[in-house]
Design an enzyme around this catalytic site. Structure first.
Site, PDB file in Angstrom:
ATOM      1  N   GLY A  85     -19.646  21.985 -32.949  1.00 20.58           N
ATOM      2  CA  GLY A  85     -18.890  23.220 -32.845  1.00 20.58           C
ATOM      3  C   GLY A  85     -17.450  22.940 -33.241  1.00 20.58           C
ATOM      4  N   ARG A  86     -16.538  23.776 -32.798  1.00 20.84           N
ATOM      5  CA  ARG A  86     -15.126  23.530 -33.099  1.00 20.84           C
ATOM      6  C   ARG A  86     -14.437  22.669 -32.062  1.00 20.84           C
ATOM      7  NH1 ARG A  86     -11.968  27.781 -32.983  1.00 20.84           N
ATOM      8  NH2 ARG A  86     -13.552  29.187 -32.214  1.00 20.84           N
ATOM      9  N   GLU A  89     -12.732  19.236 -32.958  1.00 19.01           N
ATOM     10  CA  GLU A  89     -11.453  19.262 -33.678  1.00 19.01           C
ATOM     11  C   GLU A  89     -10.282  18.947 -32.769  1.00 19.01           C
ATOM     12  OE1 GLU A  89     -10.810  23.164 -35.212  1.00 19.01           O
ATOM     13  OE2 GLU A  89     -12.494  23.073 -36.596  1.00 19.01           O
ATOM     14  N   CYS A 115     -23.573  17.177 -35.519  1.00 19.10           N
ATOM     15  CA  CYS A 115     -22.777  18.156 -36.253  1.00 19.10           C
ATOM     16  C   CYS A 115     -21.316  17.697 -36.394  1.00 19.10           C
ATOM     17  CB  CYS A 115     -22.889  19.516 -35.575  1.00 19.10           C
ATOM     18  SG  CYS A 115     -22.483  20.908 -36.639  1.00 19.10           S
ATOM     19  N   HIS A 116     -20.373  18.465 -35.868  1.00 15.00           N
ATOM     20  CA  HIS A 116     -18.951  18.135 -35.976  1.00 15.00           C
ATOM     21  C   HIS A 116     -18.499  17.041 -34.998  1.00 15.00           C
ATOM     22  CE1 HIS A 116     -18.913  21.932 -38.192  1.00 15.00           C
ATOM     23  NE2 HIS A 116     -17.762  21.529 -38.725  1.00 15.00           N
ATOM     24  N   TYR A 136     -22.625  17.158 -39.885  1.00 18.64           N
ATOM     25  CA  TYR A 136     -22.557  18.363 -40.697  1.00 18.64           C
ATOM     26  C   TYR A 136     -21.866  17.991 -42.004  1.00 18.64           C
ATOM     27  CZ  TYR A 136     -21.768  23.184 -42.036  1.00 18.64           C
ATOM     28  OH  TYR A 136     -21.763  24.372 -42.709  1.00 18.64           O
TER      29      TYR A 136
END
Length: 183
Positions: A85-86, A89, A115-116, A136
């Site tokens: 997800g975000r 970050e 993923c992320h 990802y």
């Protein structure tokens, strides 16, 4: 004694990538805790693929983080899962995250990154040098900048690291993570 698994996340964590591992670990009888920048309800997001050149994002369910990063003693856990997800970050900017993640590589405990999540792994570059992992596709430059080799497969296992592209790969991802944890 039950195995203990830590998930690290924050707001905008991908809903399936936190809920699926969380519930799957509970099914196995593991003691599971979610850590975040602070102890609170996290807002998840739903990433989906609807024909755009990238994913779309919608609000997801809330999920409780039981412990703040600063209070995590990673020695108490047998495995680590980093959802995407975000959230990756910005949680990677938290001063405690590299300490937490590094412990699992130093102790050779299972690490699941989907993923992320690879963005979090860039904070422990010393453990990524020469590694192979998947993530990802948009994270490929970050994986390579951390000194690792990006693998095109949707699922990859190397040593204690289980990595996956995205939420459609969760069944295999969790199968491999559980296999490592139960060794």
């Amino acid at each position: 004694m039950s195995k203990k698994v830590l998930l690290i996340a924050g707001d905008a964590v991908e809903a399936l990538e936190i809920y699926y591992p969380y519930f799957r670990c509970l099914e196995e009888g593991y003691d599971v805790q979610i850590a975040a920048p602070s102890k609170k309800k996290l807002q998840t997001v739903v990433h989906d693929f609807i024909g755009w050149d990238t994913y779309t994002e919608s609000k997801g369910y809330l999920i409780e983080a039981q412990i703040a990063f600063e209070d995590v003693n990673p020695e108490e856990y047998d495995g680590l899962i980093i959802p995407g997800g975000r959230a990756p970050e910005y949680i990677r900017l938290n001063e405690n995250v590299p300490r937490i993640v590094a412990h699992f590589f130093e102790a050779n405990k299972p690490v699941g990154a989907i993923c992320h999540a690879s963005l979090v792994l860039t904070t422990v570059r010393q453990y990524m040098e020469g590694r192979e992992l998947t993530a990802y596709i948009a994270c490929k430059p970050d994986v390579e900048a951390a000194g690792a080799t990006y693998i095109e497969n949707p699922l990859h296992v190397q040593g204690n690291l289980v990595s996956g592209h995205a939420w459609p790969d969760l069944p295999g991802f969790m199968r491999e993570f559980i296999k490592q944890l139960d060794q």
